[in-house]
Enzyme design. Structure first.
Site, PDB file in Angstrom:
ATOM      1  N   SER A  81      -9.883   2.436   2.778  1.00 14.30           N
ATOM      2  CA  SER A  81      -8.941   3.102   1.900  1.00 14.30           C
ATOM      3  C   SER A  81      -8.001   2.144   1.174  1.00 14.30           C
ATOM      4  O   SER A  81      -7.333   2.529   0.223  1.00 14.30           O
ATOM      5  CB  SER A  81      -8.107   4.089   2.721  1.00 14.30           C
ATOM      6  OG  SER A  81      -7.296   3.399   3.662  1.00 14.30           O
TER       7      SER A  81
ATOM      8  N   SER B   8     -10.558   0.226   7.047  1.00 14.61           N
ATOM      9  CA  SER B   8      -9.912   0.307   5.730  1.00 14.61           C
ATOM     10  C   SER B   8      -9.221  -0.969   5.259  1.00 14.61           C
ATOM     11  O   SER B   8      -8.711  -1.014   4.145  1.00 14.61           O
ATOM     12  CB  SER B   8      -8.895   1.446   5.708  1.00 14.61           C
ATOM     13  OG  SER B   8      -9.565   2.675   5.701  1.00 14.61           O
TER      14      SER B   8
ATOM     15  N   LYS C  27       0.846  -1.199   0.000  1.00 19.23           N
ATOM     16  CA  LYS C  27       0.000   0.000   0.000  1.00 19.23           C
ATOM     17  C   LYS C  27       0.881   1.248   0.000  1.00 19.23           C
ATOM     18  O   LYS C  27       1.916   1.284   0.688  1.00 19.23           O
ATOM     19  CB  LYS C  27      -0.910  -0.023   1.244  1.00 19.23           C
ATOM     20  CG  LYS C  27      -1.945   1.094   1.280  1.00 19.23           C
ATOM     21  CD  LYS C  27      -2.863   0.966   2.495  1.00 19.23           C
ATOM     22  CE  LYS C  27      -3.896   2.084   2.548  1.00 19.23           C
ATOM     23  NZ  LYS C  27      -4.829   1.967   3.679  1.00 19.23           N
TER      24      LYS C  27
END
Length: 494
Positions: free
Chosen positions: A159, A183, A79
């Site tokens: 997210s 998330s 990420k």
């Protein structure tokens, strides 16, 4: 040869150890898959092909010598919130343009120490603020799933949408992700993958771009419960560089996966039965409870009375911490700089251009609730509510409950640029309704795919555990995964 990108992380690891194929072959397979899919899915914001090949070759040399770590040669996606030395790290924000850190986050360093290979950096909501991966400076990630007979683009959740989409579409064997209010778990539920948010303090936050420091926690998204357990074992561990990191031994999480749930007490919070909850979510929840019962667990109704205050309290605490954390982005030392007539003007111009709309909204909310005259009324009160939410869980666990089962999300994935969501941020925030309590209380939570809605889209269930008892969550999630017995492979359209 089987398509190496379609193997589970565990099968990839074992195949590499048995020399059935090489790390370079697996890595090339994933790089080819990314090249073909990424123009459509937008899951990666940076692909590190040269670094991946070099890491894979090094892994092959180690494996040839009979050496190698727990993840030797396994290709992962990272990420964009994790600092990776000399590699694009921008939290999917314009304000961090061209930023390449001179250091490695502790979590990614742990993975490299265990021999993992980095394929690239994954797209996400800007500064991890969002539930749909539509706030990224690099544009939205597209969910690999589509409704039956429908070609409408859907969100992958946020997210960590890039992480979830990449795992779901076989663009990495597993991915790192972070969870501040859901998330990891919400995108996992939207994409038919498994995501665990570990207990606060289980994984180091050092080198992870901060959103809300008392809520953020790193964790993995993978295709199976076993894969996520293997990844978490490598990611977790004490780190002296993070004052919130807990000095505890990391168990072999994968060893707990097949432990079963015989004798466990599973709590069912009545407050999670929301008005207007879709019948298919209610039905899935009931099915999950039946599966756990069939394996020897006892189900008990419990009460978490302060649940209704969790979302409003979260949307005070998280933006307050964000407004403090994001004050460092001013255009002076790194990232974007927009010239101004003086330094104050430069700050203002840089932030106006550098931050996206959702990030600005949360900074404004956070600055407001921390301002003189409002601090006690909002922030202090929200922290008191947080203590009560934590106490609700403590009381349930003290009363003999081993884990709690709830839905992961209030619906399946919705459409990109959904007008209802776009015009009403509060409706978007309601996506976190089942997940934020876990962050507020610092507890571990796992989302596991358990069924599909009427359109054939994946739906997930969430298990919440006691602090540092991720092992029970893996064992219970495995029971659900096996009982569901479904193939959570999206039909390829990209």
């Amino acid at each position: 040869m089987t398509d190496l990108t379609k193997l589970s992380l565990a099968a990839t690891r074992d195949g590499l150890k048995n020399k059935d194929f090489t790390a370079l072959e697996v890595t090339e397979g994933y790089l080819d898959a990314i090249a073909a899919a990424n123009p459509k899915l937008n899951a990666y914001v940076a692909v590190t092909g040269d670094e991946a090949r070099a890491m894979a070759k090094a892994s092959d040399e180690k494996l040839a010598r009979g050496e190698g770590g727990a993840l030797e040669g396994v290709p992962l996606g990272i990420k964009d919130l994790f600092a990776t030395k000399g590699v694009h790290t921008q939290a999917a924000s314009h304000i961090l343009d061209q930023f390449k850190p001179e250091y490695e986050s502790s979590v990614t360093q742990n993975l490299w120490n265990d021999g993992a290979v980095m394929l690239g950096k994954l797209n996400m909501d800007e500064f991890a603020m969002g539930s749909s991966n539509e706030t990224s400076y690099y544009g939205p990630v597209i969910n690999p799933w589509r409704g039956e007979g429908d070609n409408k683009d859907l969100v992958p959740g946020g997210s960590s949408g890039g992480s979830a989409a990449a795992v779901s579409a076989w663009l990495c064997a597993g991915a790192t992700a972070t969870d501040t209010g859901g998330s990891i778990r919400q995108p996992a539920a939207f994409t038919g993958t498994v995501g665990i948010k570990p207990t606060y303090g289980r994984c180091s936050r050092w080198g992870v771009v901060a959103f809300a420091s008392s809520l953020d926690q790193a964790g993995p998204i993978a295709r199976t419960v076993e894969d996520s357990a293997i990844m978490l074992t490598s990611m977790a561990g004490f780190d002296a560089k993070d004052s919130t990191s807990v000095d505890m031994a990391v168990p072999d999480f994968a060893a707990a996966v097949e432990r079963g749930v015989k004798g466990l007490v599973i709590g069912v919070p009545k407050e999670y039965r929301m008005d207007g909850m879709p019948a298919e979510i209610e039905k899935l929840w009931q099915e999950g409870l039946e599966w756990l019962k069939a394996e020897g667990a006892t189900v008990r109704d419990i009460s978490l009375p302060h649940t209704k205050y969790a979302l409003p309290a979260y949307y005070i605490v998280a933006p307050a911490e964000a407004s403090s954390n994001l004050a460092r982005y001013d255009g002076v030392k790194y990232g974007l700089r927009v010239p101004g007539k003086d330094i104050t003007d430069m700050y203002e111009q840089t932030r106006a251009e550098g931050f996206g709309r959702e990030v600005k909204r949360r900074i404004m909310i956070g600055t407001y609730v921390l301002s003189a005259g409002y601090y006690d009324a909002y922030y202090v009160r929200a922290q008191k509510v947080r203590t009560l939410i934590k106490r609700d869980f403590e009381n349930a666990f003290a009363d003999g409950v081993d884990a709690i089962l709830t839905p992961a999300t209030p619906s399946a994935a919705f459409g990109i640029a959904d007008q209802e969501m776009a015009s009403d941020p509060v409706k978007m925030y309601l996506n976190d309704i089942f997940t934020v309590t876990v962050n507020m209380a610092g507890l571990p939570g796992i989302a596991v795919p358990a069924g599909k809605d009427g359109q054939g889209l994946p739906l997930g269930l969430q298990l919440i555990g006691k602090p540092f008892d991720e092992e029970t969550l893996f064992a219970a999630a495995r029971v659900i995964e096996r009982a569901a017995g479904m193939d959570f492979t999206p039909e390829k359209w990209w």
